[in-house]
Design a protein around this motif. Sequence first.
Motif, PDB file in Angstrom:
ATOM      1  N   PRO A  18      53.396 -21.473  19.751  1.00 25.93           N
ATOM      2  CA  PRO A  18      51.931 -21.417  19.630  1.00 25.93           C
ATOM      3  C   PRO A  18      51.296 -22.741  19.187  1.00 25.93           C
ATOM      4  O   PRO A  18      50.136 -23.003  19.490  1.00 25.93           O
ATOM      5  CB  PRO A  18      51.698 -20.332  18.570  1.00 25.93           C
ATOM      6  N   ALA A  19      52.046 -23.572  18.500  1.00 22.93           N
ATOM      7  CA  ALA A  19      51.507 -24.855  18.022  1.00 22.93           C
ATOM      8  C   ALA A  19      51.828 -26.016  18.963  1.00 22.93           C
ATOM      9  O   ALA A  19      51.529 -27.165  18.640  1.00 22.93           O
ATOM     10  CB  ALA A  19      52.040 -25.148  16.627  1.00 22.93           C
ATOM     11  N   HIS A  20      52.414 -25.729  20.121  1.00 24.75           N
ATOM     12  CA  HIS A  20      52.837 -26.805  21.031  1.00 24.75           C
ATOM     13  C   HIS A  20      51.675 -27.701  21.459  1.00 24.75           C
ATOM     14  O   HIS A  20      51.789 -28.927  21.414  1.00 24.75           O
ATOM     15  CB  HIS A  20      53.520 -26.241  22.272  1.00 24.75           C
ATOM     16  N   ALA A  22      57.613 -27.376  17.500  1.00 26.03           N
ATOM     17  CA  ALA A  22      56.447 -27.098  18.342  1.00 26.03           C
ATOM     18  C   ALA A  22      56.350 -28.086  19.491  1.00 26.03           C
ATOM     19  O   ALA A  22      56.036 -27.712  20.627  1.00 26.03           O
ATOM     20  CB  ALA A  22      55.171 -27.145  17.497  1.00 26.03           C
ATOM     21  N   LEU A  23      56.655 -29.333  19.225  1.00 23.26           N
ATOM     22  CA  LEU A  23      56.590 -30.362  20.256  1.00 23.26           C
ATOM     23  C   LEU A  23      57.601 -30.106  21.376  1.00 23.26           C
ATOM     24  O   LEU A  23      57.294 -30.298  22.557  1.00 23.26           O
ATOM     25  CB  LEU A  23      56.844 -31.734  19.628  1.00 23.26           C
TER      26      LEU A  23
END
Length: 87
Positions: A20-22, A13-14
């Motif tokens: 979507p979780a970035h 995500a990073l």
Amino acid sequence: MICVFADTFYYAALLSMKDPAHDAAARLSKEFFGQVITTEFVLMELGNSLGATSRRSSFADLVVMCLYLVGILVAVVAVGTMSHSRW
């Protein structure tokens, strides 16, 4: 000091602004001041998932950062040393 475990989900995500979780992962990485613990398995899994993509260099940068910050902010647990008694 607070310690948290970072799994492949967090790093994926990073590294991907399309994830979507970035935003949550990026915010956590800026606001968290404890120690991050991960394993060689997590880094291998992430590298495998990014190996054929344009984000390969981002993965390489992440690994260098993890190795540079070992003992300060990121602890990479070596596969051969994994034992509950050491955590």
